[in-house]
Design a protein around this motif. Structure first.
Motif, mmCIF file in Angstrom:
data_model
loop_
_atom_site.group_PDB
_atom_site.id
_atom_site.type_symbol
_atom_site.label_atom_id
_atom_site.label_comp_id
_atom_site.label_asym_id
_atom_site.label_seq_id
_atom_site.Cartn_x
_atom_site.Cartn_y
_atom_site.Cartn_z
ATOM 1 N N LEU A 289 0.851 -1.178 0.000
ATOM 2 C CA LEU A 289 0.000 0.000 0.000
ATOM 3 C C LEU A 289 0.887 1.227 0.000
ATOM 4 O O LEU A 289 1.797 1.332 0.835
ATOM 5 N N ALA B 296 7.884 -2.058 10.712
ATOM 6 C CA ALA B 296 8.447 -1.401 9.533
ATOM 7 C C ALA B 296 9.624 -0.566 10.019
ATOM 8 O O ALA B 296 9.490 0.183 10.989
ATOM 9 N N VAL C 158 -3.754 1.203 7.045
ATOM 10 C CA VAL C 158 -3.231 0.002 6.383
ATOM 11 C C VAL C 158 -4.014 -1.220 6.861
ATOM 12 O O VAL C 158 -4.441 -2.060 6.063
HETATM 13 N N1 LIG Z 1 2.070 0.520 3.511
HETATM 14 C C1 LIG Z 1 2.212 -0.774 3.757
HETATM 15 N N2 LIG Z 1 2.181 -1.685 2.750
HETATM 16 C C2 LIG Z 1 2.326 -2.997 2.997
HETATM 17 N N3 LIG Z 1 2.520 -3.504 4.224
HETATM 18 C C3 LIG Z 1 2.560 -2.663 5.261
HETATM 19 C C4 LIG Z 1 2.409 -1.263 5.089
HETATM 20 N N4 LIG Z 1 2.513 -0.684 6.310
HETATM 21 C C5 LIG Z 1 2.720 -1.697 7.194
HETATM 22 N N5 LIG Z 1 2.744 -2.882 6.568
HETATM 23 C C6 LIG Z 1 2.950 -4.221 7.164
HETATM 24 O O1 LIG Z 1 2.873 -4.109 8.574
HETATM 25 C C7 LIG Z 1 4.107 -4.458 9.185
HETATM 26 C C8 LIG Z 1 4.337 -3.644 10.434
HETATM 27 O O2 LIG Z 1 4.415 -2.270 10.114
HETATM 28 P P1 LIG Z 1 4.342 -1.127 11.241
HETATM 29 O O3 LIG Z 1 3.162 -1.417 12.079
HETATM 30 O O4 LIG Z 1 4.231 0.152 10.476
HETATM 31 O O5 LIG Z 1 5.637 -1.210 12.011
HETATM 32 C C9 LIG Z 1 5.142 -4.303 8.086
HETATM 33 O O6 LIG Z 1 6.265 -5.115 8.327
HETATM 34 C C10 LIG Z 1 4.345 -4.749 6.870
HETATM 35 O O7 LIG Z 1 4.271 -6.164 6.786
#
Ligand SMILES: Nc1ncnc2c1ncn2[C@@H]1O[C@H](COP(=O)(O)O)[C@@H](O)[C@H]1O
Ligand SMILES: Cc1cc2nc3c(=O)[nH]c(=O)nc-3n(C[C@H](O)[C@H](O)[C@H](O)COP(=O)(O)OP(=O)(O)OC[C@H]3O[C@@H](n4cnc5c(N)ncnc54)[C@H](O)[C@@H]3O)c2cc1C
Lengths: 249, 309
Positions: free
Chosen positions: A63, A119, A97
């Protein structure tokens, strides 16, 4: 079993990021971008589940901006079957997301969603947990081992004191930690094959989700820099400094 | 304005990071805390004594035994109505459960805050701590995990909070706890230790950790940590990892031995008061953050150090 894996395009982990001079963000123009390292691990796990005959189809979802196609292609070259890009220029937050991934998971009839635990750009460590909540599914976060059999996912989790193993009733959400596996490199023939796989492109509106952020970034600053100290000649000098100068032992 | 802080505790008591989370919450107003588990023992009484706590909520129920995310988040959501801020230290448990709570409340969580500006505005590290973002939340309720190393813990004694026992609504179980493999150690916990001695790939194997680092840690009353490379290679268990994706620590003294100083490792320890690096490569990046660097072979330096302490 259909499986969804979420792959985020982030600044490559080897890049030393710099804060923009207007303090609005981190400089990303002209910087090398890659798949979030934890998501590579999630993709690898998905491919292994398919190789074991547990998963039937792997859909890689990203995304963000148009260039997230490249991240999806990487997942396809590693062994995912097809891709979905939710295209938007909005800087997405985990809540948005998670809402969009939920809509896709339901639409596709997925029984397992794999994500990275964190991330490495926003360091939120939230999306998987939030997706599980919105779907009403159990969650296995920070996974270092996953086994799937008879409608149950057995997940070993990295926790503060060591390891913990839980059994989740499927469908479920799992987030990958560093030691779950070692991701493969895509071979040249597989990179070629990946070019022919399909990527469906949609917009947040198509999924009925308002992607507007809830957090506004007021400023981004460099952390205080720590200046290098001195080199000491030997152990005796080190102990002297720690006792008499720093007074920490 | 009142905050609810969820506490981490075990048979030995309430964990120090929880008192740092209370310190962050206290900057916003009144603080209530939640003890959730089964057979919570002395934890509520201990929580009531923590400085700055006005009320202790106790949920003691079999469904909460192992802190599974699904029943625990349902419980916290049921309490959320009365609170402006729901907080938890950014421990493995806090990071596991609070984002789930946030999603159920339709809130974007604020992960791992290192500073409080006002009731809506917080500072949080991004990009492995290479940048600090000041962010303002437009959600009516804030769901926050707190970087414990950024807030001095409040005193364990001095408070006299009231204790209220909750009834826990039954939730259909979706997950089950099977087992744990916890590292046993008589040493202080990484996130509470005043001194940490960490080893990296340069240690070569687990035996060298036991033979060379442990005696030094024992003499200093220190905790033992490690780089990701040392954990991946199986020298030490996963919970030793310090870094962006491991534990974030800020002890008075951090001694890095045979660790190169990758940004992901620095992210977890660069706020330590005094950093010592021992490395045979004089150009290793760890020296750029070290107050005292000693260039040389760890296999000769560590035995000398142990003797001299
Ligand atoms: N924009 C995005 N597109 C695809 N996967 C995402 C996105 N944002 C978060 N994720 C997924 O959510 C996980 C954790 O992200 P976060 O919660 O931002 O630390 C990432 O390792 C991805 O697997
Ligand atoms: C997504 C992601 C997350 C990560 N998260 C973390 C994290 O949380 N924590 C973390 O630590 N890393 C993390 N890493 C890994 C990080 O990038 C480095 O690979 C890792 O920190 C290197 O560990 P090291 O310094 O022990 O090993 P190396 O980089 O191999 O360094 C070993 C050092 O030991 C020295 N040495 C060798 N022999 C001796 C000797 N006899 N005497 C003295 N010195 C000697 C060498 O000169 C060298 O500097 C992460 C990486 C990624 C991609």
């Amino acid at each position: 079993m259909k499986l969804l894996v979420a792959v985020k395009r982030v600044v490559d982990y080897n890049v030393k990021v710099r804060v923009k001079s207007d303090h609005t963000a981190v400089e990303t123009a002209g910087v090398k971008m890659s798949m979030n390292p934890f998501d590579e691990i999630a993709v690898e796990e998905a491919v292994r589940l398919k190789e074991k005959g547990i998963a039937t189809e792997i859909i890689a979802v990203s995304l963000g901006v148009t260039q997230c196609q490249e991240t999806i292609r990487t997942a396809l070259a590693m062994g995912a079957d097809r891709g979905i890009l939710v295209e938007t220029d909005v800087a997405l937050e985990p809540l948005a997301v998670a809402k969009m991934l939920k809509a896709i998971a339901i639409k596709e009839g997925a029984e397992l969603v794999l994500l990275g635990k964190q991330a490495i750009d926003d360091d939120m460590n939230a999306t998987g947990q939030m997706l599980a909540a919105l779907l009403g599914w159990p969650q296995g976060t920070f996974a270092s081992k996953v086994e799937i059999a008879d409608g149950t996912a057995t997940v070993t989790r990295e926790v503060d004191g060591g390891l913990e193993t839980v059994a989740l009733t499927m469908p479920a959400v799992i987030t990958a930690d560093l030691r779950l596996n070692e991701p493969r490199y895509a071979s040249l023939p597989n990179i070629m094959k990946a070019r022919k796989k399909t990527i469906d492109v949609m917009k947040p509106e198509d999924l009925g989700v308002d992607p507007a952020p809830r957090l506004s970034i007021l400023s981004v600053n460099e952390p205080p820099v720590r200046k290098a100290g001195i080199k000491v000649a030997d152990v005796a000098a080190l102990i002297d400094k720690l006792r008499n100068e720093a007074k920490v032992i | 304005m009142t905050s609810l802080v969820v506490l981490d505790f075990d048979a030995h008591g309430i964990k120090q990071p929880s008192r740092s989370a209370i310190a962050a919450a206290a900057l916003l107003g009144e603080v209530h805390v939640l003890i959730a588990g089964s057979g919570v023992g002395n934890a509520p009484a201990e929580a009531a004594k923590i400085a700055g706590v006005a009320k202790v909520l106790v949920a003691d129920d079999a469904s909460l035994t192992h802190g599974l995310a699904e029943p625990l988040s349902a419980l916290i959501v049921s309490l959320a109505g009365s609170y402006a801020h729901i907080m938890w230290a950014a421990t493995a448990a806090g990071k596991n459960v609070l984002p789930r709570v946030a999603a159920l409340l339709d809130v974007q969580p604020l992960s791992d805050i290192s500073g409080v500006v006002d009731a809506d505005t917080f500072i949080r590290p991004i990009y492995a701590g290479n940048a600090l973002a000041t962010v303002k939340s437009s959600d009516s309720k804030k769901v926050i995990t707190v970087r414990a190393s950024s807030f001095d813990p409040v005193a364990a004694e001095g408070g006299s909070a009231s204790i209220e026992t909750l009834t826990v609504a039954a939730v259909a179980p979706q997950s089950k706890y099977l087992s744990s493999e916890l590292s046993k150690s008589e040493r202080p916990e990484l996130t509470a230790a005043k001194i940490i001695v960490s080893g990296g790939r340069g240690m070569q194997n687990g035996e060298n950790f036991t033979k060379l680092l442990d005696p030094i840690a024992d003499k200093l009353g220190a905790a033992v940590g490690a780089s990701r490379a040392a954990v991946d290679a199986g020298f030490v268990p996963n919970d030793y990892q310090v870094g962006q994706t491991g534990k974030i620590v800020a002890p008075d003294l951090y001694i890095a031995v045979g660790i190169s100083g990758a940004i992901q490792h620095l992210a977890g320890m660069k706020d330590s008061k005094v950093i010592v690096a021992i490395n045979k490569d004089e150009d290793a990046p760890i020296f750029q953050v070290a107050d005292y660097g000693l260039v040389g072979d760890l296999f000769t330096i560590l035995p000398e150090l142990e003797k001299a302490l």
